[in-house]
Design a protein around this motif. Structure first.
Motif, mmCIF file in Angstrom:
data_model
loop_
_atom_site.group_PDB
_atom_site.id
_atom_site.type_symbol
_atom_site.label_atom_id
_atom_site.label_comp_id
_atom_site.label_asym_id
_atom_site.label_seq_id
_atom_site.Cartn_x
_atom_site.Cartn_y
_atom_site.Cartn_z
ATOM 1 N N GLU A 19 0.833 -1.220 0.000
ATOM 2 C CA GLU A 19 0.000 0.000 0.000
ATOM 3 C C GLU A 19 0.857 1.256 0.000
ATOM 4 O O GLU A 19 2.068 1.213 0.176
ATOM 5 C CB GLU A 19 -0.863 0.032 1.277
ATOM 6 N N ASP A 200 -9.582 2.102 -4.926
ATOM 7 C CA ASP A 200 -8.754 2.076 -3.709
ATOM 8 C C ASP A 200 -7.885 3.341 -3.691
ATOM 9 O O ASP A 200 -8.406 4.440 -3.560
ATOM 10 C CB ASP A 200 -7.958 0.769 -3.684
ATOM 11 N N GLY A 201 -6.574 3.210 -3.900
ATOM 12 C CA GLY A 201 -5.710 4.393 -3.884
ATOM 13 C C GLY A 201 -5.755 5.124 -5.216
ATOM 14 O O GLY A 201 -6.146 4.558 -6.236
HETATM 15 CA CA CA Z 1 -5.687 1.921 0.150
#
Ligand code: CA
Ligand code: BGC
Length: 294
Positions: A19, A200-201
């Motif tokens: 991450e 997500d990111g």
């Molecule tokens: Ca994330």
């Protein structure tokens, strides 16, 4: 569709939950974490060197600090850490009264304030929040009712903040007040069709295009936040694509993190490099990682 050179696997780490990539331009290193592996990782592109530091708890993000060191988030706190001797200073506690939650992604706004979100550890309840920490402190809650706080990004002119609460499948846009750090006028910028995966990111390039990683979607997608249109995609040989950041002297190398968690043996055999750190060269440069200003 953007053009890119071939996708490269640059670090075959098989992270449980890779991450939070960020570019530490002073030290010319790509920082990232393995949340469940409780590790901070650094990759030095010029030499190919890799380093890692083990933490005593889940480490959910790592961001460079302007002068020296890094800021990391652990499940319930924000710490300034000196990686040279692993000494750390607590900057703020986060939700010590909500142990069913934990911190998740964090990033700095263009003025160097740290934004960190929390999530329900079971990923079901909207018990999470988004917080902002400026050098003047204290920690302020800015958004509530979040389930999995994820991607954060700012437009090139710094006037718009983008934010993802993953299960909503939306990228929200807010007017961003650079002086106060306040946000206003939430609206949907992008809706990611569920069949593509879960957002997500994310990061932004110099033209203001959003690059959104898709958990369960094996890809990074590129979107125009002004009309919500899908512009392109980069396929990644890993189902859970978690986050991405531009790096390198020209900021035209996109680093991408991935995760093994939740995948069965068959899927892991099919995608053996899942959990690795990948890289592609992009035609358009990205925006730099903003360091924390303390
Ligand atoms: Ca994330
Ligand atoms: C979280 C994971 C979660 C995933 C879903 C990540 O940011 O750390 O726990 O499963 O988002 O998109």
């Amino acid at each position: 569709m953007d053009s890119w050179q071939e996708l490269q696997l640059v670090v075959d780490k098989r992270a449980e939950l890779g991450e939070g990539p960020s570019w530490d331009k002073i030290n010319k290193r790509l920082l990232w974490v393995d949340i469940f592996g409780q590790k901070i990782h650094a990759f030095y592109p010029e030499t190919g060197e890799q380093r890692e530091w083990k933490e005593e708890a889940y480490v959910t993000s790592v961001v460079p600090v302007l002068d020296q060191g890094v800021v990391v988030t652990l499940p319930h706190g924000i710490y300034r850490v000196d990686l040279a001797d692993s000494s750390s200073t607590l900057l703020a506690e986060v939700e010590l009264d909500r142990l069913g939650n934990r911190c998740n992604d964090a990033k700095c706004d263009p003025q160097g304030r740290l934004w960190v979100g929390t999530m329900d550890r079971t990923e079901r309840q909207p018990t999470g929040n988004l917080y902002r920490l400026s050098k003047a402190g204290p920690l302020r809650q800015v958004v509530s009712g979040v389930t999995i706080s994820n991607g954060l990004a700012w437009s090139p002119d710094g006037q718009v903040m983008y934010y993802i609460d993953s299960p909503t499948h939306q990228v929200m846009a807010y007017d961003f007040d650079s002086v106060s750090g306040g946000i206003a006028h939430p609206r949907v910028a992008v809706t990611v069709p569920p069949q593509l995966g879960m957002p997500d990111g994310m990061t932004v390039d110099a033209q203001g295009t959003l690059w959104v990683c898709l958990w369960g979607g094996s890809r990074v997608t590129q979107w125009n936040p002004l009309d919500g249109q899908l512009l392109g995609e980069i396929l990644i040989p890993a189902p859970n694509v978690t986050s991405c950041a531009f790096a390198g002297d020209s900021l035209d190398e996109l680093y991408i993190t991935t995760a093994r968690t939740g995948l069965n043996a068959e899927t892991l055999a099919q995608f053996p490099h899942t959990g690795g750190l990948f890289r592609v060269k992009t035609r358009v440069p990205g925006l730099p990682t903003q360091a924390f200003v303390q």
